[in-house]
Scaffold this motif. Structure first.
Motif, PDB file in Angstrom:
ATOM      1  N   ARG A  27       0.878  -1.178   0.000  1.00 48.46           N
ATOM      2  CA  ARG A  27       0.000   0.000   0.000  1.00 48.46           C
ATOM      3  C   ARG A  27       0.906   1.216   0.000  1.00 48.46           C
ATOM      4  O   ARG A  27       1.829   1.312   0.800  1.00 48.46           O
ATOM      5  N   LEU A  28       0.633   2.127  -0.930  1.00 49.85           N
ATOM      6  CA  LEU A  28       1.461   3.317  -1.090  1.00 49.85           C
ATOM      7  C   LEU A  28       0.673   4.584  -0.800  1.00 49.85           C
ATOM      8  O   LEU A  28      -0.502   4.670  -1.101  1.00 49.85           O
ATOM      9  N   ASN A  29       1.360   5.563  -0.243  1.00 46.41           N
ATOM     10  CA  ASN A  29       0.832   6.914  -0.148  1.00 46.41           C
ATOM     11  C   ASN A  29       1.553   7.690  -1.243  1.00 46.41           C
ATOM     12  O   ASN A  29       2.740   7.998  -1.103  1.00 46.41           O
ATOM     13  N   LEU A  30       0.851   7.958  -2.328  1.00 45.63           N
ATOM     14  CA  LEU A  30       1.490   8.600  -3.475  1.00 45.63           C
ATOM     15  C   LEU A  30       1.864  10.050  -3.215  1.00 45.63           C
ATOM     16  O   LEU A  30       2.820  10.563  -3.805  1.00 45.63           O
ATOM     17  N   ASP A  31       1.118  10.722  -2.323  1.00 44.25           N
ATOM     18  CA  ASP A  31       1.445  12.108  -2.014  1.00 44.25           C
ATOM     19  C   ASP A  31       2.789  12.212  -1.295  1.00 44.25           C
ATOM     20  O   ASP A  31       3.592  13.091  -1.579  1.00 44.25           O
ATOM     21  N   ASP A  32       3.017  11.309  -0.332  1.00 40.25           N
ATOM     22  CA  ASP A  32       4.266  11.323   0.438  1.00 40.25           C
ATOM     23  C   ASP A  32       5.335  10.417  -0.170  1.00 40.25           C
ATOM     24  O   ASP A  32       6.463  10.367   0.317  1.00 40.25           O
ATOM     25  N   VAL A  33       4.969   9.673  -1.208  1.00 41.63           N
ATOM     26  CA  VAL A  33       5.860   8.743  -1.895  1.00 41.63           C
ATOM     27  C   VAL A  33       6.508   7.784  -0.886  1.00 41.63           C
ATOM     28  O   VAL A  33       7.726   7.713  -0.743  1.00 41.63           O
ATOM     29  N   LYS A  34       5.646   7.055  -0.168  1.00 44.14           N
ATOM     30  CA  LYS A  34       6.178   6.080   0.774  1.00 44.14           C
ATOM     31  C   LYS A  34       5.225   4.905   0.928  1.00 44.14           C
ATOM     32  O   LYS A  34       4.024   5.014   0.676  1.00 44.14           O
ATOM     33  N   VAL A  35       5.779   3.788   1.353  1.00 49.48           N
ATOM     34  CA  VAL A  35       4.994   2.590   1.624  1.00 49.48           C
ATOM     35  C   VAL A  35       4.305   2.773   2.974  1.00 49.48           C
ATOM     36  O   VAL A  35       4.947   3.160   3.953  1.00 49.48           O
ATOM     37  N   THR A  36       2.995   2.507   3.023  1.00 50.29           N
ATOM     38  CA  THR A  36       2.264   2.649   4.280  1.00 50.29           C
ATOM     39  C   THR A  36       1.769   1.321   4.825  1.00 50.29           C
ATOM     40  O   THR A  36       1.352   1.242   5.979  1.00 50.29           O
ATOM     41  N   GLY A  37       1.785   0.275   4.011  1.00 53.82           N
ATOM     42  CA  GLY A  37       1.312  -1.016   4.496  1.00 53.82           C
ATOM     43  C   GLY A  37       1.702  -2.146   3.570  1.00 53.82           C
ATOM     44  O   GLY A  37       2.067  -1.919   2.415  1.00 53.82           O
TER      45      GLY A  37
ATOM     46  N   PRO B 110       0.294  -2.457   8.927  1.00 58.67           N
ATOM     47  CA  PRO B 110       0.933  -1.135   8.803  1.00 58.67           C
ATOM     48  C   PRO B 110       2.442  -1.267   8.612  1.00 58.67           C
ATOM     49  O   PRO B 110       3.096  -2.064   9.294  1.00 58.67           O
ATOM     50  N   TYR B 111       2.991  -0.495   7.719  1.00 58.05           N
ATOM     51  CA  TYR B 111       4.428  -0.582   7.448  1.00 58.05           C
ATOM     52  C   TYR B 111       5.247  -0.129   8.653  1.00 58.05           C
ATOM     53  O   TYR B 111       6.403  -0.528   8.812  1.00 58.05           O
ATOM     54  N   ASP B 112       4.646   0.654   9.537  1.00 63.83           N
ATOM     55  CA  ASP B 112       5.338   1.073  10.764  1.00 63.83           C
ATOM     56  C   ASP B 112       5.722  -0.127  11.619  1.00 63.83           C
ATOM     57  O   ASP B 112       6.610  -0.024  12.460  1.00 63.83           O
ATOM     58  N   TRP B 113       5.029  -1.249  11.452  1.00 64.81           N
ATOM     59  CA  TRP B 113       5.321  -2.452  12.240  1.00 64.81           C
ATOM     60  C   TRP B 113       6.512  -3.225  11.685  1.00 64.81           C
ATOM     61  O   TRP B 113       7.020  -4.138  12.336  1.00 64.81           O
TER      62      TRP B 113
END
Length: 98
Positions: free
Chosen positions: A31-41, A65-68
């Motif tokens: 899962r990507l956040n295209l605005d922040d250009v980062k993987v979120t999950g 969640p990618y934070d994990w």
């Protein structure tokens, strides 16, 4: 010197384990956040139903969640918080009286 970069598609197909060695699932997609250009999950399939119980039954998988994520190598290691997703009543049902 910059750290080596890696294609995010290289994550697809890797097995995911908790940092305690419990199998969690296999990466199917990211899962990507295209605005922040980062993987979120990480979208996982072939999930461990002992961890996710009824929440994962009948679904294609789960998103972690990618934070994990603790480490990425031959496998992906995630925080052991994933092991605590089971509801307390599910744990009680699985306990055996001694």
């Amino acid at each position: 010197m910059n750290a080596p970069t890696q294609e995010i598609t290289a994550l697809v197909g890797r097995e995911v384990y908790s940092n305690n060695g419990v199998f969690v699932g296999e990466v199917e997609d990211v899962r990507l956040n295209l605005d922040d250009v980062k993987v979120t999950g990480l979208a996982l399939h072939r999930v461990n139903h002992d961890l996710f119980g009824e929440r994962a039954r009948g679904s294609r998988g789960v998103i972690v969640p990618y934070d994990w994520v603790q480490a990425v190598g031959d496998v992906v290691l995630v925080s052991d918080i994933i092991e605590r997703l089971r509801k307390p009543e599910e744990e009680e049902e699985n306990e055996v009286a001694v």
